[in-house]
Scaffold this motif. Structure first.
Motif: not given
Ligand SMILES: [Mg+2]
Ligand SMILES: Nc1ncnc2c1ncn2[C@@H]1O[C@H](COP(=O)(O)OP(=O)(O)OP(=O)(O)O)[C@@H](O)[C@H]1O
Lengths: 318, 247
Positions: B46-48, B88-90, B165-168
């Motif tokens: 997903k993040s990729t 970002y996820q982080l 939105l990556d895992e907000p």
């Molecule tokens: Mg991810």
């Protein structure tokens, strides 16, 4: 237009007044003081300019450059080569421009590197330039040193004063502009800065090159006082390290701190050099170690924390 | 060939790292004003996929289109000005700057019209996510939840067409999750922006999204209305079963 009036950035109304007063006093200095003081003040100006210009880029972006000596030295050599061809102010500008162009090239080749790789590369590059100039002089010109058209201390002093005023104003306004915001964003998360629309490569290379302009112009000015130069004088690596030390000593995030750090350490070096020529570097080193260990925010950081302590004490008393 | 109302489309994206295929032939689209959820197990890619859309990675094959225009490999800062912003996820906030300064970066640089009325747009974005009272606080002094909100506000301040939105919600507590859910709904309703939203909180995704896509081992295994996806046997086997037992 794009000023970030977030409260914290509202310019203190005292700043322009104090600054003008300081510039006026500096302009009158050669009229009232002896020549030795004028020369010593010129020296202080040089270090303030190279410290400010180093910190303008490396401070917010955290790209620690050790290439100031290369830009300074290129300014010196420009002066040696062009000194007889054109009037002094033009020589100074030309020195800045040549350094600017060199920094653009350095920037294009190095700013892709991050962290200590960038730092080592800038250092390696300035050493490479030094050795190249040395090789050129020995093989192509057949000499090592050169004579520079000498200029009297007073015009040199005023030229440095002009460069100083321009540098301080430039750093002040850049710091508060959208470019200052971009530089700080790059230092804290280059990836996010990129994704938020900042052309990070352009910002980094342009600002890096502009800081080199100031270092180059300063080198061109200074060369006229040394009269004789060779590559090891012109590209002395100390000119790369001193601005870093001076900025850390004074307080890397503040223009006032950088000015104080450069002035104090320059005067201290002069004093130690005349009073304790044999222990000069040793004492200097110890002072730096103590400051870095105990004053992480530099002199300005110490001042801030003292103010805070005094404020909490008065709050407790009431 | 693309529909006029398709805003973002990824077309047959494949990418591998050192022989490891991370995405294979992924197709996905986000329509104008649509809220699309993207779910899948850890390491599904997903993040990729986000990194491919936002040009951190260039895909081995396949292309990304914005409003029908090919944007594969365009520099990230240009993409942002074209209308793609992200979080970002982080969390990647500018921690030594104030919350307002963070959001100002998006408002000034992330937008075609640059600096004019940037501050108004920054403050609007902060009010929308509900952190307008934290303008002058250094981000390093904020909680994780507020930093996420700063990131969302920064992203909104660039007036995007679509935001990723990556895992907000990762690492937030129940009430913070509620706040963020309200923010996502408000962003969509008040700004009419499209959102592609990666999340492990599957129930939030199912309750909020117009459409849900599922990635598993780098391949899209399902794409449809939330109620269809929730019943899909492949999805249950690959992800939901696991996540239901895990919760
Ligand atoms: Mg991810
Ligand atoms: N730059 C890279 N180099 C090598 N492998 C990578 C790289 N980026 C991602 N991967 C691998 O790709 C796979 C997918 O990672 P990705 O971060 O996209 O998963 P994800 O779906 O976001 O997972 P999560 O839910 O844990 O965030 C993982 O196996 C990861 O290790």
């Amino acid at each position: 237009m794009n000023s970030l009036s977030t409260g914290k950035y509202l310019p203190n109304p005292r700043i322009p007044v104090l600054f003008s007063a300081a510039v006026l006093a500096a302009a009158l200095l050669p009229l009232i003081m002896d020549p030795f003081t004028t020369i010593s003040a010129t020296n202080v100006f040089i270090y303030i300019v190279i410290t400010l210009s180093w910190a303008l880029f490396s401070g917010p972006t955290q790209y620690i450059s050790i290439a100031t000596a290369a830009f300074f030295g290129i300014g010196i050599y420009t002066s040696a080569l062009a000194g007889e061809l054109m009037p002094f102010p033009l020589v100074v500008c030309l020195g800045g421009v040549v350094s600017f162009v060199l920094a653009l090239l350095v920037g294009l080749s190095t700013l892709r590197l991050k962290g200590m790789y960038f730092t080592i590369f800038t250092f390696g590059l300035s050493e490479l330039i030094r050795h190249f100039v040395l090789w050129w002089e020995v093989v192509m010109t057949g000499t090592v040193g050169r004579w520079v058209v000498s200029v009297d201390p007073i015009p040199v002093y005023y030229t440095m004063l002009v460069i100083l005023v321009v540098t301080i104003s430039f750093c002040f306004f850049i710091g508060r502009s959208r470019y200052g915001l971009a530089l700080r964003s790059i230092g804290q998360s280059e990836e996010a800065a990129d994704h938020m629309g900042i052309n990070i490569t352009a910002v980094k290379i342009n600002v890096f090159a502009i800081t080199a302009f100031f270092a180059g112009a300063t080198g061109s000015t200074m060369a006229t006082r040394w009269t004789y130069i060779d590559p090891s004088i012109a590209f002395n690596p100390l000119f790369s390290f001193m601005p870093v030390l001076m900025a850390i000593f004074g307080g890397i995030g503040s223009i006032t701190g950088q000015i104080i750090g450069a002035a104090v350490l320059t005067l201290l070096a002069d004093l130690l050099l005349t009073e304790f020529p044999y222990y000069y570097m040793l004492i200097y080193g110890i002072i730096l170690v103590v400051v870095i260990l105990f004053l992480p925010g530099g002199i300005v950081g110490l001042w801030d924390s003292m103010k805070k302590r005094r404020r909490t004490e008065t709050n407790e008393n009431t | 060939m693309s529909h006029s109302d398709t805003l973002l489309r990824v077309d047959k994206i494949s990418i591998s790292f050192g022989g490891l295929a991370v995405l294979t032939d992924v197709n996905l689209k986000v329509d104008e004003g649509e809220l699309v959820g993207l779910i899948g197990p850890n390491g599904a890619g997903k993040s990729t996929l986000f990194n491919v859309i936002s040009s951190i990675y260039k895909p081995d094959t396949g292309d990304v289109f914005l409003k029908g225009k090919k944007i594969t490999g365009i520099a990230p800062h240009k993409l942002c000005r074209m209308g793609i912003s992200r979080t970002y996820q982080l969390v990647k906030t500018f921690n030594k700057m104030t919350a307002l300064e963070n959001v100002m970066v998006g408002a000034i640089y992330g937008h075609k019209h640059g600096g004019s009325d940037a501050k108004t747009r920054a403050i609007d974005a902060m009010s929308l996510v509900g952190i307008e009272d934290k303008q002058n606080i250094l981000v390093s002094h904020l909680t994780l939840s507020d930093r996420r909100l700063v990131e969302v506000a920064r992203s909104l301040a660039s007036s995007p067409l679509v935001t990723l939105l990556d895992e907000p919600m990762a690492g937030l507590n129940v009430s913070e999750i509620k706040t963020l859910l309200t923010v996502i709904k408000r962003a969509r309703e008040e700004r009419k922006i499209s959102i592609l939203w990666v999340e492990h909180k599957v129930d939030a995704i199912f309750r909020t999204c117009d459409r849900v896509a599922v990635l598993n081992y780098g391949a899209k295994i399902a794409d449809g209305k939330p109620e269809e996806i929730a019943k899909d046997s492949k999805v249950i086997e690959a992800y939901l079963g696991e996540s239901l037992t895990r919760n």
